[in-house]
Design a protein around this motif. Sequence first.
Motif, PDB file in Angstrom:
ATOM      1  N   TYR A 353       0.670  -1.346   0.016  1.00  0.00           N
ATOM      2  CA  TYR A 353       0.001  -0.023  -0.138  1.00  0.00           C
ATOM      3  C   TYR A 353       0.663   1.325   0.021  1.00  0.00           C
ATOM      4  O   TYR A 353       1.426   1.787   1.078  1.00  0.00           O
ATOM      5  CB  TYR A 353      -0.876  -0.034   1.375  1.00  0.00           C
ATOM      6  CG  TYR A 353      -1.635  -1.292   1.440  1.00  0.00           C
ATOM      7  CD1 TYR A 353      -2.796  -1.598   0.399  1.00  0.00           C
ATOM      8  CD2 TYR A 353      -1.601  -2.219   2.258  1.00  0.00           C
ATOM      9  CE1 TYR A 353      -3.509  -2.553   0.623  1.00  0.00           C
ATOM     10  CE2 TYR A 353      -2.418  -3.123   2.353  1.00  0.00           C
ATOM     11  CZ  TYR A 353      -3.310  -3.423   1.327  1.00  0.00           C
ATOM     12  OH  TYR A 353      -4.042  -4.758   1.726  1.00  0.00           O
ATOM     13  N   LYS A 417      -8.313  -4.127  10.362  1.00  0.00           N
ATOM     14  CA  LYS A 417      -8.025  -5.392   9.745  1.00  0.00           C
ATOM     15  C   LYS A 417      -9.155  -5.883   9.057  1.00  0.00           C
ATOM     16  O   LYS A 417      -9.000  -6.650   8.069  1.00  0.00           O
ATOM     17  CB  LYS A 417      -7.519  -6.275  10.985  1.00  0.00           C
ATOM     18  CG  LYS A 417      -6.497  -6.046  11.528  1.00  0.00           C
ATOM     19  CD  LYS A 417      -6.097  -7.144  12.656  1.00  0.00           C
ATOM     20  CE  LYS A 417      -4.724  -6.835  13.653  1.00  0.00           C
ATOM     21  NZ  LYS A 417      -4.513  -7.742  14.527  1.00  0.00           N
ATOM     22  N   PRO A 419     -11.669  -5.803   6.264  1.00  0.00           N
ATOM     23  CA  PRO A 419     -11.919  -5.190   5.001  1.00  0.00           C
ATOM     24  C   PRO A 419     -13.261  -4.384   4.531  1.00  0.00           C
ATOM     25  O   PRO A 419     -14.242  -4.472   5.210  1.00  0.00           O
ATOM     26  CB  PRO A 419     -11.562  -6.399   4.030  1.00  0.00           C
ATOM     27  CG  PRO A 419     -12.254  -7.524   4.550  1.00  0.00           C
ATOM     28  CD  PRO A 419     -12.060  -7.193   6.134  1.00  0.00           C
ATOM     29  N   ASN A 428      -8.971  -3.646   1.577  1.00  0.00           N
ATOM     30  CA  ASN A 428      -8.320  -3.108   2.542  1.00  0.00           C
ATOM     31  C   ASN A 428      -8.813  -1.678   2.751  1.00  0.00           C
ATOM     32  O   ASN A 428      -9.089  -0.911   1.683  1.00  0.00           O
ATOM     33  CB  ASN A 428      -6.262  -2.952   2.147  1.00  0.00           C
ATOM     34  CG  ASN A 428      -6.152  -1.773   3.165  1.00  0.00           C
ATOM     35  OD1 ASN A 428      -5.998  -0.484   2.884  1.00  0.00           O
ATOM     36  ND2 ASN A 428      -5.716  -2.308   4.421  1.00  0.00           N
ATOM     37  N   TYR A 429      -9.048  -1.426   4.051  1.00  0.00           N
ATOM     38  CA  TYR A 429      -9.829  -0.246   4.220  1.00  0.00           C
ATOM     39  C   TYR A 429      -9.444   1.233   3.727  1.00  0.00           C
ATOM     40  O   TYR A 429     -10.257   1.754   3.108  1.00  0.00           O
ATOM     41  CB  TYR A 429      -9.798  -0.286   5.926  1.00  0.00           C
ATOM     42  CG  TYR A 429     -10.485   1.291   6.547  1.00  0.00           C
ATOM     43  CD1 TYR A 429     -11.696   1.284   6.862  1.00  0.00           C
ATOM     44  CD2 TYR A 429      -9.593   2.225   6.728  1.00  0.00           C
ATOM     45  CE1 TYR A 429     -12.305   2.413   7.304  1.00  0.00           C
ATOM     46  CE2 TYR A 429     -10.391   3.399   7.231  1.00  0.00           C
ATOM     47  CZ  TYR A 429     -11.608   3.503   7.486  1.00  0.00           C
ATOM     48  OH  TYR A 429     -12.092   4.592   8.167  1.00  0.00           O
TER      49      TYR A 429
END
Length: 495
Positions: A353, A417, A419, A428-429
């Motif tokens: 990321y 953690k 999603p 992923n958030y």
Amino acid sequence: MKQDDFLFYSATKIAKLIREGDLTSEQVTSAIIQRIHTHDSKVNAVVNKNLDQVLRDAKRADEELKKGLVRGPLHGVPITIKESFAIRGMKTTHGFTPLKEYITDFDATVVSRLKEAGAIIVGKTNVPPLLMDLQTDNEIYGRTNNPWNLNRTPGGSSGGGGAAVSACFSYLDIGSDIGGSLRIPAHYCGVYSLKPTEHAVSAFGHFPMPSNSKPPKYRSSRHLACYGPLARSIDDLILAFSIITGSDPNDMKVPPLNNNRLKRLNLNNIKIAWMDQLTDVPVAKEVREHIYLYVEKLKSLGIQTVKVDQFPVSTNKVWETWGKIIDAELNSGKPSIIRGIEHIFTKKLQKKYPTSSKLTPLTFKNYMKTLTQREELISSFDMFMDSYEMFILPVSVTAAFPHIKKDKLIGYQPIYKKPVHVDDKLMNYWKATGAYTNLFNVLANPVVTMPVGLNNDNMPIGVQCVGKRWDDFRLLHLVNQLVSELDMEVPKVSF
């Protein structure tokens, strides 16, 4: 005129009705206060209220009108301000428990300009701790809920502002945006927002700290952050921006901007670029469908639309640049050894990321290299925009999703953690929420977020309308013309 009617009006229309004597400021302000009393216990958007003072201010505004005094274009109109802006005599906690009793004794520049324009400040709207989240929840004021569905997030960090404007607790709100904090709440809550060109609006009085605290002996946050309005009409964005923009002796980076009213554009001569998703950040089908439908409407006006299959510059480089500037400027006070340890333990995360990238070691040379890379990206994107009047793309990969509880904090950074569901995929958030917005904090363009419809769950969907740097007013007036031509209305919340 019914009370419910004027609660849904724009700030521009309310101001006109007050000036012309069809409504009084006291009437309007009392109705806003009653709506907050009735519904905000469920939404929790206006968390720091100024209700006794605001009624006195409304009565004074009416008395002034009787004497022929009009303070400005927002005379007598009740509005709200994001909690992180200084307002004289009010708490400015940034949602951060150690600052829960901090009261500022001055007004931020945007606040003083709005007051001079006649606006009446009802209160402040909720934020996440230190504005470091794209949901809105803190230990001082609690969680803000989306007015369209209380089980869903309004976004962040200007989530309180988006919810307040959407729920008609306020005719206008001013927020901030360093990675999507104006645009994501506008998209999730079904309202308009403007993220201006970087440095178009003064930063003075945003995120003040107590004099007895121990901040660095320098101002570290110098890039990426922008300040702008959330509203229920494009006219209100234009009005608010014209009030808050412009040079300020307290913020030397802000230039004067030319606000010449543009003539209506010949839409047959307009070319607009658009994309419905990035290759490596898939977007929910319902969001892509709404973008496609909006583009079809633009075509019906004679506008030439060009679909872009690949973002004009390297998104990985943009995200990496965003992460490194954030790290260098917001975490510059951390000891080198701590920064080094964090870098080692997050190497895999940074690779996966890029927005989590860290500038290690934090040296002058590395910082200058990062800023130089940013300038090169901006130049490349500017060349792309030379061919287009506007660039349309998603705000976020989904409409507002159910509240997600953070797992822990590392420093002040929330860790998620769990999603986000994007159709049948998990994402992923941070990628799901901010991947499309933080691009334009790096590239510095003005962005209007506008609502274009509701999904099957009756949740709003918006789009980012990106303009050329420093052409904020041209972008605003173009979007205004499109909204008028297409007769697009902001969807209304019903409790």
